[in-house]
Design an enzyme around this catalytic site. Structure first.
Site, PDB file in Angstrom:
ATOM      1  N   ASP A   1      10.533   4.761  11.674  1.00  0.00           N
ATOM      2  CA  ASP A   1      11.010   4.810  13.062  1.00  0.00           C
ATOM      3  C   ASP A   1      11.389   3.409  13.529  1.00  0.00           C
ATOM      4  O   ASP A   1      10.603   2.741  14.215  1.00  0.00           O
ATOM      5  CB  ASP A   1       9.934   5.378  13.990  1.00  0.00           C
ATOM      6  CG  ASP A   1       9.604   6.825  13.711  1.00  0.00           C
ATOM      7  OD1 ASP A   1      10.466   7.685  13.962  1.00  0.00           O
ATOM      8  OD2 ASP A   1       8.488   7.095  13.222  1.00  0.00           O
TER       9      ASP A   1
ATOM     10  N   GLU B   1      -1.203   8.976   4.931  1.00  0.00           N
ATOM     11  CA  GLU B   1      -0.926   7.860   5.840  1.00  0.00           C
ATOM     12  C   GLU B   1      -2.171   7.607   6.679  1.00  0.00           C
ATOM     13  O   GLU B   1      -2.833   6.584   6.541  1.00  0.00           O
ATOM     14  CB  GLU B   1       0.272   8.178   6.729  1.00  0.00           C
ATOM     15  CG  GLU B   1       0.612   7.081   7.722  1.00  0.00           C
ATOM     16  CD  GLU B   1       1.683   7.519   8.729  1.00  0.00           C
ATOM     17  OE1 GLU B   1       2.340   6.637   9.285  1.00  0.00           O
ATOM     18  OE2 GLU B   1       1.839   8.732   8.954  1.00  0.00           O
TER      19      GLU B   1
ATOM     20  N   HIS C   1       4.725  14.900   4.945  1.00  0.00           N
ATOM     21  CA  HIS C   1       3.977  13.659   5.140  1.00  0.00           C
ATOM     22  C   HIS C   1       2.538  13.872   4.646  1.00  0.00           C
ATOM     23  O   HIS C   1       1.960  14.944   4.806  1.00  0.00           O
ATOM     24  CB  HIS C   1       3.902  13.293   6.621  1.00  0.00           C
ATOM     25  CG  HIS C   1       5.162  12.711   7.174  1.00  0.00           C
ATOM     26  ND1 HIS C   1       6.396  13.280   7.000  1.00  0.00           N
ATOM     27  CD2 HIS C   1       5.367  11.589   7.929  1.00  0.00           C
ATOM     28  CE1 HIS C   1       7.310  12.542   7.613  1.00  0.00           C
ATOM     29  NE2 HIS C   1       6.715  11.513   8.183  1.00  0.00           N
TER      30      HIS C   1
END
Length: 366
Positions: free
Chosen positions: A309, A230, A227
């Site tokens: 999610d 973000e 990741h």
């Protein structure tokens, strides 16, 4: 901000002028359903893939108290661009994970997730899991990984959705723990582990610190899938790209702020796993229209849309395609190209890729 505050325009756009003379009224053909578009889903977290109804049922069965944000006020209102907001998001995720108490619970989660993927046109799923979050309950890291892989094989056989597993390290834990996970992941490359990831709050662990773990994973034949970009800006993406030798980057949307970095991503063919509803839900973007999908696409970046999610953001994979269709004006040809990019960026076997790519061509109106 609640992920469902942005509503796409209807997928079927019909125009019919007001005619009173009985003359023929022309109808514009409805656009094809994005749920029927074959695609790969490359950004989905294990607990976060759970159905909300399953969360509520398992909580009642195991005596786990759920906060109102996971019951009556679901999906929760989240804003994680500050540390207090991220703590709340992580707390809700941890509570949800606590309802998974038996092997049958994990098997049910994967079976239902695969069923949902099949219903949304996903023929290949790569689900990300940090086994350390489950190890204490299921006998340790190795038994947890073996349970997840066995459950994935069973779910795949039952639904026809191919499933690969991405083992993820946690940025908030020590880099030595990540090396342990990387070595474990490499042991199971022939049993369904396809990649190695790095998740949790970017502000609490630099990608640089995990270079050793990713070196182990890459040498063992796994995709590098951290990741980045973000909650932090282009520098975080750059570390994933250069230090961790990323093949894909989870999110990565902040790369748009640095044209040179974005050009480097395009040049290297690195895929960005863009999650529109999640970006809105966590406050990374004010609305789905503010997620820079169009800018990334037109710059030539490879994009794989993901739901991140669904349990916490309230929407699954097809919704992400609906959002870019409605909010960014993606044509059916462009949506098909997004689906192709997700398939090409996956670790799916060649026969699965070929079948899905042929299905994408068939989805487009002739």
């Amino acid at each position: 901000m609640e992920a469902r505050t942005v509503s796409p325009r209807p997928a079927q756009d019909r125009s019919a002028p007001d005619r009173q003379d009985g003359a023929h009224v022309a109808l514009v053909s409805p656009r094809p359903d994005v749920a029927l578009l074959p695609k790969a889903h490359l950004h989905l977290h294990f607990t976060g893939s759970m159905r909300h109804s399953t969360l509520v049922e398992l909580a009642a069965r195991h005596g786990v108290h759920l906060p109102e944000a996971l019951v009556e006020d679901w999906p929760p209102r989240l804003h994680a661009t500050d540390e207090r907001g991220w703590f709340r998001f992580q707390r809700l995720y941890d509570i949800a994970r606590s309802v998974l108490q038996t092997p049958d619970d994990l098997r049910r989660l994967l079976r239902e997730t695969a069923e949902d993927e099949a219903a949304e046109g996903s023929g290949w799923l790569e689900i990300q899991v940090d086994p350390s979050g489950y190890a204490a309950r299921f006998g340790g890291l190795t038994p947890t990984v073996e349970l997840v892989l066995d459950a994935a094989r069973t779910a795949s056989a039952a639904t026809g959705v191919g499933i690969g597993v991405v083992i993820a390290a946690n940025r908030t834990r020590h880099p030595l723990d990540a090396k342990t996970l990387a070595r474990l992941a490499v042991r199971y490359t022939d049993q369904g582990v396809v990649g190695f990831g790095l998740s949790n709050d970017e502000r609490r662990g630099r990608a640089y610190d995990f270079e050793g773990a990713f070196r182990i994973a890459k040498r063992g034949g796994l995709l590098s899938d951290p990741h980045g970009g973000e909650l932090l800006g282009p520098a975080s993406v750059r570390e994933c790209l250069e230090t961790l030798d990323a093949d894909r980057i989870g999110h990565g949307v902040r790369a748009v702020e640095d044209p040179r970095l974005l050009a480097r991503i395009v040049e290297r063919g690195v895929t960005l796993e863009v999650c529109p509803a999640s970006n809105v839900g966590l406050g990374v973007a004010a609305t789905a229209a503010d997620v820079p999908v169009r800018r990334l696409f037109e710059a030539g970046a490879s994009i794989a849309l993901g739901a991140d999610d669904p349990l916490l953001f309230g929407s699954r994979l097809a919704r992400q395609y609906d959002l870019v269709r409605a909010e960014h004006g993606f044509s059916d040809v462009e949506l098909a190209e997004l689906a192709r990019q997700s398939i090409r960026a996956s670790a799916a076997p060649s026969d699965v890729r070929d079948r899905l790519l042929a299905g994408v061509d068939a989805w487009l109106p002739s």
